[in-house]
Design a protein around this motif. Structure first.
Motif, PDB file in Angstrom:
ATOM      1  N   ILE A 164       0.843  -1.199   0.000  1.00 48.47           N
ATOM      2  CA  ILE A 164       0.000   0.000   0.000  1.00 48.47           C
ATOM      3  C   ILE A 164       0.875   1.244   0.000  1.00 48.47           C
ATOM      4  O   ILE A 164       0.660   2.197  -0.781  1.00 48.47           O
ATOM      5  CB  ILE A 164      -0.935   0.009   1.223  1.00 48.47           C
ATOM      6  N   TYR A 178      -5.259   0.729   6.195  1.00 43.84           N
ATOM      7  CA  TYR A 178      -5.761   1.543   5.093  1.00 43.84           C
ATOM      8  C   TYR A 178      -7.079   0.950   4.600  1.00 43.84           C
ATOM      9  O   TYR A 178      -7.231  -0.283   4.556  1.00 43.84           O
ATOM     10  CB  TYR A 178      -4.780   1.556   3.918  1.00 43.84           C
ATOM     11  N   VAL A 180      -9.204   0.618   1.187  1.00 44.85           N
ATOM     12  CA  VAL A 180      -9.044   0.695  -0.262  1.00 44.85           C
ATOM     13  C   VAL A 180     -10.423   0.567  -0.892  1.00 44.85           C
ATOM     14  O   VAL A 180     -11.131  -0.414  -0.642  1.00 44.85           O
ATOM     15  CB  VAL A 180      -8.110  -0.398  -0.796  1.00 44.85           C
ATOM     16  N   THR A 246      -9.518  -0.583  -8.305  1.00 44.91           N
ATOM     17  CA  THR A 246      -9.377   0.301  -7.160  1.00 44.91           C
ATOM     18  C   THR A 246      -9.466   1.765  -7.604  1.00 44.91           C
ATOM     19  O   THR A 246      -9.018   2.125  -8.699  1.00 44.91           O
ATOM     20  CB  THR A 246      -8.034   0.061  -6.452  1.00 44.91           C
ATOM     21  N   VAL A 249      -7.556   5.310  -1.907  1.00 43.58           N
ATOM     22  CA  VAL A 249      -6.856   4.713  -0.764  1.00 43.58           C
ATOM     23  C   VAL A 249      -6.927   5.702   0.389  1.00 43.58           C
ATOM     24  O   VAL A 249      -6.569   6.877   0.241  1.00 43.58           O
ATOM     25  CB  VAL A 249      -5.387   4.396  -1.098  1.00 43.58           C
TER      26      VAL A 249
END
Length: 540
Positions: A164, A178, A180, A246, A249
């Motif tokens: 990450i 985190y 995502v 994705t 983040v």
């Protein structure tokens, strides 16, 4: 940063009311639609509590404290509370209104579930993963948050934090966990086909805007990154970048020591169980994703271009009528309660009584607050979102079209006219009677300029800002006791021509385009309706 397919797509989307887009004939596979969440068979599931927040300040507090430092840390309870109140199933709704899903509401498999955050078509295609180095009693690894069950499905065990951090480059923090965010495209495209990239990019903003307000109220930090190595994180999560990819983040520090990131290399191998028998792809989605993945997988994919030059301020016509709307507070309704009450009106508006000028000002100022930030890291361009008003039933405001200037609270009239026929004639659906709406707030942007400047990921930035403004508007209307409904099914070109800011033939990338309409007004409360809330668990 070439964005040919992305720029062409946005050009065509904004003109689709005059020039139809492919596919010209498409039957929505309602009997084969996907779930609104992902299911991973054979994975360990960790239930999260549906807890009320430790602090529950009014919505107005959250909207007004964008610049305040927030040094706090999450824990698993506060993270779960944010996820559930924003994107979890908070209750079941049924009502008699003008939307076409009313006959299906009594059936459990077609039930309508309320969520705090708005989503295009109520489809909720955002997936949320947690990557942690082992905080708050969790094993280090990768988890998928199941929004229906409010639980974490463990997909992989190991310390992946370095992956990450590498994807973020210099924007990485010392957080030990985190979130995502990804978009599962078929979850929206089964209904909207080629319209999907336009709609789902706005959903990024609705989610982040809700989280930003939640974190402001709780004194928690939020800095979402839209620029990162998308290919590497897709590989980590086992995503192909086309069916699902994705998009953001978000660091979520949980009070641990500054994290040393491991770089466990084995990606997620668990595969979701897809309910649809025949999911399909669409060429335009693949073309846009190809451009985004090329930009987000090259050298320095985390590098955010500086904002484009400030656009010239619109010079008001001193001869045109002006109305300075009085500033009024949103009230004392706590943010949690606002999120639990938020809904779309779906045609339940009543023309009488009109809304007050203070009502309109409160919603417009909330919408404009998206320009002050909605959780995005880095410097945003000036005026990503501008606002216009088509007024029909506002106290002491003549019917007509107005540009809103947020710094002064002033409406500047550009056309005085009854707008009911214009509004209805340029709306594609049948679920709203425009003659009964008090005001149509039109959110505009300059998507051509943003895509040209930022590359293909500019589509996500521009549309996320529109989505954030929409969510703020929904919540403000709810706090004021008003109805609200957002729509993309209108003729953007007709509105642009009426405002004098865009046209069918012009290819000026700096043109200001109407991108979403937000309808507000009092609701007719006579119709039958039901809202069964899921119980929250006490923090005591």
């Amino acid at each position: 940063m070439t964005a040919t397919a992305t720029a062409t797509y946005m050009h065509d989307i904004l003109r689709r009311g005059r020039v139809p887009m492919a596919p010209l004939e498409y039957d929505v596979p309602w009997d084969d639609q996907p779930r609104r969440y992902k299911v991973y068979p054979g994975t360990q599931s960790i239930a999260l509590a549906r807890q009320a927040p430790a602090v529950d300040r009014p919505l107005g507090y959250a909207l007004g404290c964008s610049r305040r430092e927030r040094p706090g840390d999450f824990d698993l309870a506060s993270l779960g509370s944010m996820l559930w109140h924003s994107y979890g199933l908070s209750g079941r709704r049924a009502a008699v209104h003008r939307n076409d899903d009313v006959p299906a509401m009594p059936w459990y498999d077609r039930a309508v579930w309320s969520r705090g955050t708005a989503s295009g078509g109520g489809l909720y295609p955002i997936e949320i993963y947690l990557v942690t180095n082992g905080e708050q009693g969790l094993a280090p690894g990768i988890y998928n948050w199941n929004s229906a069950r409010h639980s974490l499905s463990r997909l992989a065990v190991g310390n992946y934090l370095g992956r990450i951090q590498d994807s973020l480059g210099p924007h990485a923090t010392g957080a030990g966990s985190y979130l995502v965010l990804s978009i599962k495209f078929w979850q929206n495209a089964f209904k909207y086909n080629s319209f999907c990239p336009h709609v789902t990019a706005m959903d990024i903003g609705t989610v982040l805007a809700t989280w930003e307000l939640w974190c402001r109220n709780q004194g928690l930090p939020l800095r979402a990154n839209l620029w990162f190595d998308e290919r590497d994180l897709n590989d980590l999560l086992g995503l192909d970048g086309y069916a699902e990819s994705t998009v953001a983040v978000v660091p979520v520090p949980m009070g641990g020591a500054v994290a040393q990131g491991g770089r466990h290399s084995t990606p997620v191998r668990h595969r979701e169980h897809e309910k649809s028998r025949a999911p399909r792809s669409f060429e335009v989605i693949d073309d846009i994703q190809s451009e985004i993945l090329a930009a987000a997988g090259g050298d320095n994919p985390w590098q955010v271009p500086p904002p484009p030059p400030r656009k010239p301020r619109h010079a008001p016509d001193d001869a045109a009528p002006h109305v300075v709307l009085p500033a009024q507070p949103l009230g004392e309704m706590p943010l949690r309660e606002v999120l639990l009450r938020r809904r779309s009106s779906f045609g339940r508006f009543a023309a009488d009584p009109p809304i007050s000028q203070g009502d309109l000002r409160a919603i417009l100022d909330a919408v404009n607050a998206a320009n002050d930030g909605f959780g995005i890291a880095g410097e945003l361009p000036d005026d990503l979102v501008s606002t216009w008003v088509c007024a029909t039933h506002v106290t002491d405001v003549a019917k007509g079209i107005y540009r809103y200037e947020g710094s002064t609270g002033e409406l500047s009239q550009t056309l005085e006219a009854g707008l009911e026929l214009f509004l209805q004639g340029n709306y594609f659906l049948r679920n709203y009677d425009m003659a009964r709406i008090a005001a149509v707030i039109v959110l505009t942007g300059r998507p051509g300029q943003i895509i040209e400047h930022y590359g293909p990921r500019g589509l996500r930035l521009q549309n996320a800002a529109i989505g954030a403004a929409t969510q703020y508007g929904y919540l403000a209307a709810t706090a004021r006791g008003l109805g609200c409904g957002a729509a993309l099914g209108f003729d953007n070109t007709s509105y642009g021509e009426a405002f004098g800011t865009a046209s069918l033939e012009a290819d000026d990338t700096t043109a200001e385009w109407p991108m979403l309409i937000l309808m507000v007004g009092h609701e007719d409360t006579a119709g039958a309706q039901m809202h069964l809330r899921l119980a929250e668990e006490s923090t005591r």
